[in-house]
Write a protein that holds these residues in place. Structure first.
Motif, mmCIF file in Angstrom:
data_model
loop_
_atom_site.group_PDB
_atom_site.id
_atom_site.type_symbol
_atom_site.label_atom_id
_atom_site.label_comp_id
_atom_site.label_asym_id
_atom_site.label_seq_id
_atom_site.Cartn_x
_atom_site.Cartn_y
_atom_site.Cartn_z
ATOM 1 N N LYS A 28 0.836 -1.208 0.000
ATOM 2 C CA LYS A 28 0.000 0.000 0.000
ATOM 3 C C LYS A 28 0.869 1.256 0.000
ATOM 4 C CE LYS A 28 -3.693 -0.260 2.472
ATOM 5 N NZ LYS A 28 -4.643 -0.265 3.623
ATOM 6 N N ALA A 29 1.980 1.219 0.727
ATOM 7 C CA ALA A 29 2.883 2.377 0.785
ATOM 8 C C ALA A 29 3.468 2.676 -0.592
ATOM 9 C CB ALA A 29 3.995 2.112 1.794
ATOM 10 N N VAL A 30 3.832 1.632 -1.330
ATOM 11 C CA VAL A 30 4.358 1.827 -2.683
ATOM 12 C C VAL A 30 3.274 2.408 -3.587
ATOM 13 C CG1 VAL A 30 5.207 0.645 -4.744
ATOM 14 C CG2 VAL A 30 6.107 0.034 -2.513
ATOM 15 N N SER A 31 2.080 1.842 -3.493
ATOM 16 C CA SER A 31 0.971 2.319 -4.323
ATOM 17 C C SER A 31 0.653 3.782 -4.052
ATOM 18 C CB SER A 31 -0.270 1.451 -4.074
ATOM 19 O OG SER A 31 -1.374 1.933 -4.799
ATOM 20 N N ALA B 95 -0.955 -0.855 -13.168
ATOM 21 C CA ALA B 95 -0.541 -2.176 -12.692
ATOM 22 C C ALA B 95 -0.253 -2.152 -11.194
ATOM 23 C CB ALA B 95 0.699 -2.643 -13.454
ATOM 24 N N THR B 96 0.417 -1.104 -10.730
ATOM 25 C CA THR B 96 0.748 -0.970 -9.307
ATOM 26 C C THR B 96 -0.504 -0.823 -8.470
ATOM 27 O OG1 THR B 96 2.829 0.118 -9.908
ATOM 28 C CG2 THR B 96 2.074 0.383 -7.638
ATOM 29 N N LEU B 97 -1.418 0.025 -8.938
ATOM 30 C CA LEU B 97 -2.664 0.273 -8.206
ATOM 31 C C LEU B 97 -3.509 -0.995 -8.109
ATOM 32 C CD1 LEU B 97 -4.265 2.680 -6.936
ATOM 33 C CD2 LEU B 97 -5.447 2.872 -9.130
ATOM 34 N N LEU B 98 -3.633 -1.731 -9.211
ATOM 35 C CA LEU B 98 -4.428 -2.965 -9.202
ATOM 36 C C LEU B 98 -3.800 -4.025 -8.306
ATOM 37 C CD1 LEU B 98 -5.377 -3.235 -12.988
ATOM 38 C CD2 LEU B 98 -6.976 -2.907 -11.092
ATOM 39 N N ALA B 99 -2.472 -4.153 -8.367
ATOM 40 C CA ALA B 99 -1.793 -5.144 -7.529
ATOM 41 C C ALA B 99 -2.003 -4.846 -6.054
ATOM 42 C CB ALA B 99 -0.304 -5.179 -7.859
ATOM 43 N N ALA B 100 -1.845 -3.568 -5.682
ATOM 44 C CA ALA B 100 -2.033 -3.177 -4.287
ATOM 45 C C ALA B 100 -3.471 -3.415 -3.842
ATOM 46 C CB ALA B 100 -1.655 -1.720 -4.101
ATOM 47 N N ALA B 101 -4.420 -3.118 -4.730
ATOM 48 C CA ALA B 101 -5.830 -3.321 -4.395
ATOM 49 C C ALA B 101 -6.154 -4.796 -4.215
ATOM 50 C CB ALA B 101 -6.715 -2.719 -5.489
#
Length: 513
Positions: A27-30, A94-100
């Motif tokens: 979540k922090a990365v996102s 891609a980052t947002l979907l992975a974090a979600a």
């Protein structure tokens, strides 16, 4: 002695602790990139230990340069890098979907759903979504399609000159070349602070001519591509100490000198080698007015061969009779040592079509940004040609979320909770775009959902200027299918890998003596 239930409880708590730790790191990365998403996205400032500053809204730049220590977080960063390398765009999505997916999966596990069921459900939901996304894609039939220009315009951050350059380059190489598996139009982008921005049919080799006595410009040139050094073959050092070995070495030298004479006889004008050049050969070729480019990287060597129609040969191929050697030569109309760019420009090749997009700017910093934007636009155009396009602005993901909800009702058992996680994650892109535009995502998402259902549309989203429901296709807000497809696929793979992590154990340090 603790009872079995207490022991299992401790194991469960440890499991949840590891999962929550990973989810928080992801979540922090996102959160570092999510504010950049959409037309109203904001910039991020990156500061190093020397207080040097980079301000950008490019997701992959942020992820590559930010400090990331947690292993789960690094997994997300690696996915973003892979997305960039494969597609040239879609890293933030891609980052947002992975974090979600990790977040929603962790929530289901916290509710008591076995993690293996959550993972299986996510995998089923992702497969279903990817198939549905393909069904919803609109094809690009011709390179003159107005949607292709719109995609380039959006990907180029609305830089009209970059848009026109990329579209012109796409026409130069043609659809067949754009659809080749290993060809990347983004590799045609060359940036230089002293260059004048333009597009030309041809290639640039990242070398200069071997010496200044060689001609810097030639016309109607026959091209020899040599994958080896332009040197005599060498007898092993031990053998050279014997009479037979010495005699063999002298014979190989004579054969090499004869081969040089053959090159002059068949009127070779340009020699491109993958390695070094013998001093005697350099002298002979210089006197003959032949341009030589040495130590060229393999991919560039192959590009020269493909563009000029030459057949790359090995050193022993130089022994072939002149008429056979001549059949392996390529041809180009012009070759020039561009002293400003410090590269060799080759144009008018008789082989496969290539284009070069030259990007110039006043400063190093600006030209680097323009290069990145140009590569993004080129990648987006090629992806659209290959797979078509889908509505942007998070509209396609929200439409897929509705389809996944219907699919969930057909799934038996606890895997349906994992499918639900996919549906929730697919709502995040539009929610973030809306939030970045300054509107209430909960309110706007419900409005769009209701209208998408009523009109059976997959293209309705939010106009980020007015805050009203609008058709993304009519607004010209579209994305290449392959960018979205790869982003969702990569997000599904990395999220399930993170959810599968049961325990985090620090490795001992290796001792070196």
């Amino acid at each position: 002695m603790p009872d079995k239930d207490h022991f299992n409880s401790d194991k469960g708590e440890a499991r949840l602790s590891a999962l929550q730790t990973n989810a928080n790191a992801v979540k922090a990365v996102s959160s570092a990139v999510e504010s950049t998403l959409g037309p109203k996205g904001l910039d991020t400032m990156l500061v190093n230990e020397n207080n040097e500053v980079i301000v950008t809204n490019d997701g992959v730049t942020i992820l590559e340069r930010m400090e990331v220590k947690h292993p789960a977080a690094r997994m997300i960063v690696n996915v973003a890098k892979a997305q960039q390398e494969e597609m040239g765009d879609g890293t933030t999505t891609a980052t947002l979907l992975a974090a979600a997916l990790v977040d929603e999966g962790a929530k289901q596990v916290a509710r008591g759903v076995p993690v293996v069921k959550v993972i299986a459900g996510i995998q089923r939901g992702i497969r279903f979504s990817l198939n549905k996304m393909k069904e919803k894609a609109r094809p690009i039939w011709e390179l003159d399609d107005e949607w292709l220009q719109r995609i380039a315009y959006t990907a180029s951050r609305e830089n009209e000159d970059i848009t026109l350059a990329v579209i012109e380059a796409a026409h130069m190489v043609g659809r067949e070349k754009l659809e080749e598996k290993h060809f990347k139009l983004s590799s045609a982008v060359i940036a230089h602070p002293r260059a004048e921005s333009n597009v030309f049919s041809g290639i640039l080799v990242n070398k200069t001519r071997m010496n200044s006595q060689m001609p810097h410009f030639k016309e109607d040139v026959r091209v020899l591509v040599l994958a080896d050094p332009l040197e005599p073959e060498m007898v092993e050092e031990e053998a050279r100490g014997t009479d037979a070995g010495f005699a063999k070495q002298e014979r190989l030298k004579e054969e090499f000198y004869v081969a040089l004479e053959h090159l002059l006889h068949i009127k070779v004008g340009l020699v491109v080698t993958g390695r070094g050049v013998d001093p005697h050969a350099e002298e002979v070729l210089t006197d003959a007015g032949i341009m030589v480019i040495q130590r060229v990287a393999r991919d560039e060597l192959n590009r020269v061969a493909e563009y000029t129609g030459a057949r790359p040969i090995k050193r022993n191929g130089l022994r072939k009779p002149p008429e056979e050697l001549e059949s392996m030569l390529g041809f180009c109309e012009e070759v020039e040592d561009d002293e400003v760019l410090e590269k060799i420009r080759i144009s008018g090749g008789r082989g496969k079509p290539f284009a070069t997009i030259l990007v110039g700017a006043a400063t190093e910093e600006v030209v680097e940004e323009r290069e990145r934007i140009s590569k993004d636009a080129a990648s987006a155009v090629q992806a659209a040609v290959r797979g078509g396009y889908v509505p942007g602005g998070g509209a396609i993901e929200l439409s897929l979320a509705r389809d996944v909800e219907h699919f969930r009702d057909t799934v038996q058992g606890m895997e349906r909770f994992g499918v639900s996680a996919v549906a929730e994650a697919l709502r995040r892109p539009m929610a973030q775009v809306v939030a970045n535009a300054g509107f209430n995502p909960l309110e706007k998402i419900e409005q769009v959902k209701a209208l998408q259902l009523k009109r059976q549309s997959d293209s309705l989203g939010i106009d980020c200027d007015r805050g009203i429901v609008a058709d993304m296709i009519e607004m010209g807000v579209v994305d290449p299918l392959l960018v979205k497809y790869h982003a969702l696929k990569a997000a599904g793979e990395v999220s399930t890998a993170i959810l599968r992590i049961h325990t985090i154990v620090k490795m001992k340090e290796e001792l070196f003596f």
